[in-house]
Design a protein around this motif. Structure first.
Motif, PDB file in Angstrom:
ATOM      1  N   PRO A 275       0.797  -1.243   0.000  1.00  0.00           N
ATOM      2  CA  PRO A 275       0.000   0.000   0.000  1.00  0.00           C
ATOM      3  C   PRO A 275       0.821   1.281   0.000  1.00  0.00           C
ATOM      4  O   PRO A 275       0.282   2.352  -0.277  1.00  0.00           O
ATOM      5  N   TYR A 276       2.116   1.193   0.311  1.00  0.00           N
ATOM      6  CA  TYR A 276       2.966   2.390   0.286  1.00  0.00           C
ATOM      7  C   TYR A 276       2.864   3.090  -1.061  1.00  0.00           C
ATOM      8  O   TYR A 276       2.724   4.314  -1.132  1.00  0.00           O
ATOM      9  N   PHE A 277       2.941   2.320  -2.129  1.00  0.00           N
ATOM     10  CA  PHE A 277       3.014   2.899  -3.460  1.00  0.00           C
ATOM     11  C   PHE A 277       1.691   3.566  -3.856  1.00  0.00           C
ATOM     12  O   PHE A 277       1.676   4.638  -4.451  1.00  0.00           O
ATOM     13  N   ALA A 278       0.580   2.925  -3.499  1.00  0.00           N
ATOM     14  CA  ALA A 278      -0.724   3.520  -3.793  1.00  0.00           C
ATOM     15  C   ALA A 278      -0.908   4.818  -3.023  1.00  0.00           C
ATOM     16  O   ALA A 278      -1.445   5.803  -3.554  1.00  0.00           O
ATOM     17  N   ALA A 279      -0.470   4.841  -1.762  1.00  0.00           N
ATOM     18  CA  ALA A 279      -0.610   6.052  -0.947  1.00  0.00           C
ATOM     19  C   ALA A 279       0.208   7.197  -1.524  1.00  0.00           C
ATOM     20  O   ALA A 279      -0.266   8.333  -1.625  1.00  0.00           O
ATOM     21  N   LYS A 280       1.449   6.901  -1.914  1.00  0.00           N
ATOM     22  CA  LYS A 280       2.304   7.950  -2.458  1.00  0.00           C
ATOM     23  C   LYS A 280       1.760   8.492  -3.774  1.00  0.00           C
ATOM     24  O   LYS A 280       1.746   9.703  -4.018  1.00  0.00           O
ATOM     25  N   ARG A 281       1.305   7.601  -4.641  1.00  0.00           N
ATOM     26  CA  ARG A 281       0.776   8.052  -5.930  1.00  0.00           C
ATOM     27  C   ARG A 281      -0.480   8.883  -5.752  1.00  0.00           C
ATOM     28  O   ARG A 281      -0.658   9.928  -6.392  1.00  0.00           O
ATOM     29  N   ALA A 282      -1.378   8.449  -4.880  1.00  0.00           N
ATOM     30  CA  ALA A 282      -2.647   9.147  -4.701  1.00  0.00           C
ATOM     31  C   ALA A 282      -2.448  10.538  -4.108  1.00  0.00           C
ATOM     32  O   ALA A 282      -3.050  11.519  -4.558  1.00  0.00           O
ATOM     33  N   GLY A 283      -1.614  10.626  -3.079  1.00  0.00           N
ATOM     34  CA  GLY A 283      -1.376  11.927  -2.468  1.00  0.00           C
ATOM     35  C   GLY A 283      -0.718  12.890  -3.425  1.00  0.00           C
ATOM     36  O   GLY A 283      -1.137  14.045  -3.559  1.00  0.00           O
ATOM     37  N   GLU A 284       0.297  12.407  -4.138  1.00  0.00           N
ATOM     38  CA  GLU A 284       1.000  13.301  -5.051  1.00  0.00           C
ATOM     39  C   GLU A 284       0.125  13.725  -6.223  1.00  0.00           C
ATOM     40  O   GLU A 284       0.270  14.839  -6.738  1.00  0.00           O
ATOM     41  N   ALA A 285      -0.779  12.865  -6.660  1.00  0.00           N
ATOM     42  CA  ALA A 285      -1.672  13.224  -7.767  1.00  0.00           C
ATOM     43  C   ALA A 285      -2.512  14.443  -7.409  1.00  0.00           C
ATOM     44  O   ALA A 285      -2.774  15.313  -8.256  1.00  0.00           O
ATOM     45  N   VAL A 286      -2.917  14.544  -6.157  1.00  0.00           N
ATOM     46  CA  VAL A 286      -3.713  15.693  -5.722  1.00  0.00           C
ATOM     47  C   VAL A 286      -2.860  16.962  -5.710  1.00  0.00           C
ATOM     48  O   VAL A 286      -3.299  18.026  -6.175  1.00  0.00           O
ATOM     49  N   PHE A 287      -1.645  16.859  -5.206  1.00  0.00           N
ATOM     50  CA  PHE A 287      -0.744  18.022  -5.214  1.00  0.00           C
ATOM     51  C   PHE A 287      -0.438  18.458  -6.645  1.00  0.00           C
ATOM     52  O   PHE A 287      -0.454  19.654  -6.957  1.00  0.00           O
ATOM     53  N   ALA A 288      -0.169  17.504  -7.520  1.00  0.00           N
ATOM     54  CA  ALA A 288       0.173  17.831  -8.902  1.00  0.00           C
ATOM     55  C   ALA A 288      -0.993  18.487  -9.632  1.00  0.00           C
ATOM     56  O   ALA A 288      -0.810  19.432 -10.405  1.00  0.00           O
TER      57      ALA A 288
END
Length: 321
Positions: free
Chosen positions: A141-154
């Motif tokens: 789940p680390y990878f899903a969490a990082k991708r999801a959070g960064e997608a919002v910032f981007a």
């Protein structure tokens, strides 16, 4: 004097950012959960605040009156046990949205310290990832969490919001306050690493990362800023740490595929309770590829210092703390 808020100020990267801001005469508020002692904040002239940045009222109170917010506290799951990727991704996205809304309401700039692993199908050079790496990213789940959070910032940054995203590689250097068993340098010195993957990673001094973070706050680059340092094999890095510390290192190199399989076996056998965690650090290391230092990083004055300087200062920090 500008006022800056650093979320995760007792973490390795966050603490380096705190010190970089202080060196530039910023007034710094150091925010942290307060779950562990923050010995790396001791003696620093900061406003030390404790609480949960995921709480809207707490975050609003912290951000008020600050021109700059540095997010060095993006949460991530350490284990595959206890929660799925979907829940981790949703939580990360909610946190990012709350932070963006709060920072915008107070007209502050935001720098988010993200992760170099957010590319799913390709590595940082654009080459397709190995099938095993794609599977790891789906299972942990680390990878899903990082991708999801960064997608919002981007997404917010693309609309013109004053948001910068930085991607450091593996950070080394002084001021890491985690238990020694969770850190590479003291683990090597204590002989706690009998074997490591035969794999090349990129390591960067946490102080060079901090310099890049603070400079990025003023420029808000359109794309995530990758912050890199030196390409080095993990076994060779361990040997160099021992050489600089005057300690005999007996760590053996094992093929990357064997290291990955062993890490998964330990994770499943211990139900995610291995201390220190083995699986996530192994997966993160194996996702790395040799990287150059970009012209953008050099232009910000964040070119990497010699690796020997980084390691000597890290060794001194761990021995003195």
């Amino acid at each position: 004097m500008r006022r800056a808020l650093v979320l995760g100020a007792s973490g390795h990267a966050g603490n380096a950012v705190v010190r970089e801001l202080l060196a530039r005469d910023h007034a710094v508020t150091a925010a942290r959960r307060g779950l562990t002692a923050a010995r790396n904040l001791a003696g620093l002239p900061v406003a030390d605040v404790l609480g949960d940045a995921g709480d809207a009222a707490t975050l609003d109170r912290w951000v008020a009156g600050h021109e700059l917010v540095v997010d060095a506290a993006a949460p991530y799951p350490l284990t595959v046990v206890g929660g799925g990727a979907g829940g981790a991704a949703e939580a990360a996205a909610r946190r990012a949205a709350l932070l963006i809304d709060t920072v915008a309401r107070h007209r502050a700039h935001l720098v988010h310290i993200g992760s170099f692993v957010t590319r799913l199908g390709t590595d940082d050079t654009g080459r397709p990832r190995e099938p095993s790496q794609r599977l790891d990213a789906e299972l942990h789940p680390y990878f899903a969490a990082k991708r999801a959070g960064e997608a919002v910032f981007a997404a917010a940054a693309r609309t013109g919001a004053p948001i910068a995203i930085v991607h450091p590689t593996t950070c080394l250097g002084p001021w890491d306050s985690r238990p020694g068993a969770m850190c590479l340098v003291p683990s090597v010195l204590a002989g706690r690493l009998p074997a490591v993957p035969s794999h090349v990673i990129n390591v960067v001094d946490v102080r060079d990362v901090a310099r890049g973070v603070v400079e990025a706050a003023g420029s808000c680059p359109a794309e995530p800023l990758r912050l890199t340092g030196h390409n080095v094999g993990i076994p060779e890095l361990c040997a160099l740490i021992g050489e600089l510390a005057g300690v005999r290192v007996t760590t053996r190199a094992v093929p990357a595929a064997i290291a990955r399989s062993a890490a998964w076996a330990i994770e499943l056998a211990t139900l995610g309770a291995a201390t220190p965690p083995v699986l996530l650090p192994t997966l993160l290391a194996l996702r790395q590829v040799p990287l150059p230092v970009s012209p953008e990083q050099r232009a910000l004055g964040a070119a990497p210092r010699p690796l020997s300087v980084t390691l000597r200062d890290a060794i001194a920090w761990y021995r003195d703390s």
